[in-house]
Design an enzyme around this catalytic site. Structure first.
Site, PDB file in Angstrom:
ATOM      1  N   ARG A 130       0.862  -1.178   0.000  1.00 25.93           N
ATOM      2  CA  ARG A 130       0.000   0.000   0.000  1.00 25.93           C
ATOM      3  C   ARG A 130       0.901   1.231   0.000  1.00 25.93           C
ATOM      4  NH1 ARG A 130      -3.625  -2.604  -1.661  1.00 25.93           N
ATOM      5  NH2 ARG A 130      -5.627  -3.043  -0.699  1.00 25.93           N
ATOM      6  N   GLU A 162      -4.193   7.880  -4.590  1.00 26.83           N
ATOM      7  CA  GLU A 162      -4.524   7.210  -5.854  1.00 26.83           C
ATOM      8  C   GLU A 162      -5.861   7.717  -6.371  1.00 26.83           C
ATOM      9  OE1 GLU A 162      -4.288   2.956  -5.289  1.00 26.83           O
ATOM     10  OE2 GLU A 162      -2.206   3.058  -4.608  1.00 26.83           O
ATOM     11  N   HIS A 210      -1.916   0.846  -9.876  1.00 18.06           N
ATOM     12  CA  HIS A 210      -2.491  -0.122  -8.927  1.00 18.06           C
ATOM     13  C   HIS A 210      -3.146  -1.282  -9.694  1.00 18.06           C
ATOM     14  CE1 HIS A 210      -4.209  -0.673  -4.639  1.00 18.06           C
ATOM     15  NE2 HIS A 210      -4.104  -1.846  -5.244  1.00 18.06           N
TER      16      HIS A 210
HETATM   17  N1  LIG Z   1      -0.907  -3.820  -5.531  1.00 25.58           N
HETATM   18  C1  LIG Z   1      -1.988  -4.582  -5.534  1.00 25.58           C
HETATM   19  O1  LIG Z   1      -2.783  -4.573  -6.469  1.00 25.58           O
HETATM   20  C2  LIG Z   1      -2.252  -5.476  -4.382  1.00 25.58           C
HETATM   21  C3  LIG Z   1      -1.787  -5.165  -3.137  1.00 25.58           C
HETATM   22  N2  LIG Z   1      -1.996  -6.017  -2.094  1.00 25.58           N
HETATM   23  C4  LIG Z   1      -1.462  -5.674  -0.791  1.00 25.58           C
HETATM   24  O2  LIG Z   1      -0.636  -6.735  -0.336  1.00 25.58           O
HETATM   25  C5  LIG Z   1      -0.909  -6.953   1.029  1.00 25.58           C
HETATM   26  C6  LIG Z   1      -0.472  -8.339   1.429  1.00 25.58           C
HETATM   27  O3  LIG Z   1      -1.297  -9.322   0.881  1.00 25.58           O
HETATM   28  P1  LIG Z   1      -1.104 -10.867   1.301  1.00 25.58           P
HETATM   29  O4  LIG Z   1       0.283 -11.293   1.062  1.00 25.58           O
HETATM   30  O5  LIG Z   1      -2.213 -11.630   0.677  1.00 25.58           O
HETATM   31  O6  LIG Z   1      -1.374 -10.738   2.873  1.00 25.58           O
HETATM   32  P2  LIG Z   1      -0.802 -11.638   4.046  1.00 25.58           P
HETATM   33  O7  LIG Z   1      -1.606 -11.298   5.240  1.00 25.58           O
HETATM   34  O8  LIG Z   1      -0.716 -13.056   3.614  1.00 25.58           O
HETATM   35  O9  LIG Z   1       0.690 -11.092   4.222  1.00 25.58           O
HETATM   36  C7  LIG Z   1       1.039  -9.918   4.859  1.00 25.58           C
HETATM   37  C8  LIG Z   1       2.249 -10.203   5.692  1.00 25.58           C
HETATM   38  O10 LIG Z   1       2.725  -8.989   6.284  1.00 25.58           O
HETATM   39  C9  LIG Z   1       3.112  -9.260   7.609  1.00 25.58           C
HETATM   40  N3  LIG Z   1       3.086  -8.058   8.430  1.00 25.58           N
HETATM   41  C10 LIG Z   1       2.001  -7.350   8.827  1.00 25.58           C
HETATM   42  N4  LIG Z   1       2.372  -6.298   9.584  1.00 25.58           N
HETATM   43  C11 LIG Z   1       3.716  -6.347   9.665  1.00 25.58           C
HETATM   44  C12 LIG Z   1       4.680  -5.537  10.300  1.00 25.58           C
HETATM   45  N5  LIG Z   1       4.325  -4.482  11.032  1.00 25.58           N
HETATM   46  N6  LIG Z   1       5.985  -5.856  10.165  1.00 25.58           N
HETATM   47  C13 LIG Z   1       6.357  -6.939   9.449  1.00 25.58           C
HETATM   48  N7  LIG Z   1       5.476  -7.757   8.810  1.00 25.58           N
HETATM   49  C14 LIG Z   1       4.176  -7.463   8.918  1.00 25.58           C
HETATM   50  C15 LIG Z   1       2.109 -10.296   8.090  1.00 25.58           C
HETATM   51  O11 LIG Z   1       2.626 -11.011   9.188  1.00 25.58           O
HETATM   52  C16 LIG Z   1       1.941 -11.157   6.848  1.00 25.58           C
HETATM   53  O12 LIG Z   1       2.860 -12.215   6.837  1.00 25.58           O
HETATM   54  C17 LIG Z   1      -2.403  -6.670   1.158  1.00 25.58           C
HETATM   55  O13 LIG Z   1      -2.776  -6.383   2.490  1.00 25.58           O
HETATM   56  C18 LIG Z   1      -2.562  -5.483   0.243  1.00 25.58           C
HETATM   57  O14 LIG Z   1      -2.347  -4.290   0.955  1.00 25.58           O
HETATM   58  C19 LIG Z   1      -2.683  -7.179  -2.254  1.00 25.58           C
HETATM   59  C20 LIG Z   1      -3.194  -7.508  -3.460  1.00 25.58           C
HETATM   60  C21 LIG Z   1      -3.056  -6.672  -4.645  1.00 25.58           C
HETATM   61  O1  LIG Z   2      -6.659  -6.860  -3.288  1.00 26.79           O
HETATM   62  C1  LIG Z   2      -6.072  -5.813  -2.967  1.00 26.79           C
HETATM   63  O2  LIG Z   2      -5.780  -5.537  -1.792  1.00 26.79           O
HETATM   64  C2  LIG Z   2      -5.710  -4.842  -4.006  1.00 26.79           C
HETATM   65  O3  LIG Z   2      -4.987  -3.939  -3.771  1.00 26.79           O
HETATM   66  C3  LIG Z   2      -6.261  -4.986  -5.365  1.00 26.79           C
HETATM   67  O4  LIG Z   2      -6.189  -6.257  -5.844  1.00 26.79           O
END
Ligand SMILES: NC(=O)C1=CN([C@@H]2O[C@H](COP(=O)(O)OP(=O)(O)OC[C@H]3O[C@@H](n4cnc5c(N)ncnc54)[C@H](O)[C@@H]3O)[C@@H](O)[C@H]2O)C=CC1
Ligand SMILES: O=C(O)C(=O)CO
Length: 324
Positions: free
Chosen positions: A237, A266, A285
């Site tokens: 993010r 954004e 994004h």
């Molecule tokens: N650019 C895009 O289009 C997309 C962006 N995202 C972003 O990616 C993020 C992660 O997605 P996933 O991998 O599925 O989630 P997830 O929950 O599997 O992984 C997030 C990881 O970050 C770690 N974490 C959280 N707070 C932390 C901290 N303070 N210090 C160190 N590690 C920390 C968690 O322990 C977890 O392992 C989403 O929350 C979203 O914001 C997700 C999908 C699409």
């Molecule tokens: O799923 C999310 O969190 C995104 O940012 C868009 O896929």
């Protein structure tokens, strides 16, 4: 009578039909304060919400007194006040897993594009600037066998490690809230504290959620710890990185380049200092934005809302404690 819901995202026809079979749907064009006011009667009756973007906080909950479930077409849920939802007993559903591999592909694309100067060089060719052999001023930097530091070793972080380790022979470091022994053995990865990761990595890749703890986790001080040759990738993010500090670091040559899919604001305003920098690859994004994955996310979000409003939640729930 079918439960009333508010839909604030256009769905493919077959999914919209599935939603109509289960619910009485009011479709609105975005979850904005103006629309909450305009469709006040529909919000008064709504038991469910489905869409993406927009804030779901105590103000919105006050406008929707019958709300029981919210289903976001995303894995990230930083736009939801989960505490307020918990207090009201509203279930929050999201779409993890279905998008993991696609987002990891996007991150690898940003790694390659920013290291190999793909966008800059392609633009040069299109502009008719390829008039002789390319010299060292336009040479790039290697990706293979370099060190990748992953911040946030969750689903997407692991899928990125898979690509970088097995595909590109890269060394993997990671920082997370705790070490993950299965990650260490699978990708020969090493858990480090944040500072060591920043100091050692050739690529610092952010796949963190936005929380109070991760807001501006990467600021001026952290950017100066990075190697001058290092590249920052952010697909988590935008506000995880202090954007003015990043612009300054890129301008001053404190880091080599950045590949960004997410931004503090954004859409990224055309006036953003990032856009004037040749060493920035900026995407709108689109981490999960393939036809297949966006369809899968929408399908999961529909299934999630049906499950939540019929009391049959088995997965994809952010706050399962409210189900008890
Ligand atoms: N650019 C895009 O289009 C997309 C962006 N995202 C972003 O990616 C993020 C992660 O997605 P996933 O991998 O599925 O989630 P997830 O929950 O599997 O992984 C997030 C990881 O970050 C770690 N974490 C959280 N707070 C932390 C901290 N303070 N210090 C160190 N590690 C920390 C968690 O322990 C977890 O392992 C989403 O929350 C979203 O914001 C997700 C999908 C699409
Ligand atoms: O799923 C999310 O969190 C995104 O940012 C868009 O896929």
């Amino acid at each position: 009578m079918k439960p009333a819901i508010i839909l604030y995202k256009t769905l493919p026809d077959d999914l919209r039909q599935r939603l109509d079979e289960h619910f009485s749907v009011t479709e609105i064009n975005g979850l904005t304060p103006e629309n909450v006011e305009k469709y006040a009667d529909a919000f008064q009756q709504a038991e469910g919400l489905l869409g993406t973007g927009g804030k779901v906080d105590a103000t919105l909950l006050a406008a929707a007194p019958k709300l029981r479930a919210a289903s976001t077409v995303s894995v990230g849920y930083d736009n939801f006040d989960v505490e307020a939802l918990n207090q009201r007993g509203v279930v929050l559903m999201h779409t993890p897993t279905v998008l993991t591999e696609t987002v990891a592909d996007t991150m690898m694309a940003l790694v390659l594009a920013s290291a190999r100067r793909v966008v800059e060089l392609a633009e040069l060719v299109k502009a008719g600037g390829w008039t002789g052999s390319i010299g060292p001023d336009l040479f790039a930097t290697d990706v293979h066998h370099k060190k990748m530091g992953i911040l946030g070793m969750g689903r997407i972080g692991m899928a990125l490690a898979q690509r970088a380790h097995f595909g590109f022979g890269m060394d993997i470091l990671y920082h997370a809230r705790k070490p993950h022994p299965e990650v260490d053995s699978r990708y020969n990865a090493r858990y480090t504290d944040l500072e060591a990761l920043l100091r050692e990595s050739d690529f610092v890749c952010i796949s963190l959620p936005l929380t109070e703890q991760t807001h501006h986790l990467i600021g001026r001080e952290q950017l100066t710890m990075m190697k001058k040759s290092a590249i920052l990738i952010n697909a988590g993010r935008g506000p995880v990185v202090d954007e003015p500090a990043l612009i300054e670091a890129l301008k001053q040559g404190e880091i080599y380049a950045a590949g960004l899919d997410v931004f503090e604001k954004e859409p990224l305003p055309a006036s953003s200092g990032l856009l004037a920098l040749p060493n920035v690859v900026a995407l709108p994004h689109v981490g999960s934005a393939t036809h297949e994955t966006r369809y899968g996310m929408a399908r999961d979000a529909v299934d999630n809302l049906i499950a939540a409003l019929s009391g049959k939640v088995e997965k994809n729930c952010v706050n399962p404690q409210v189900l008890k």
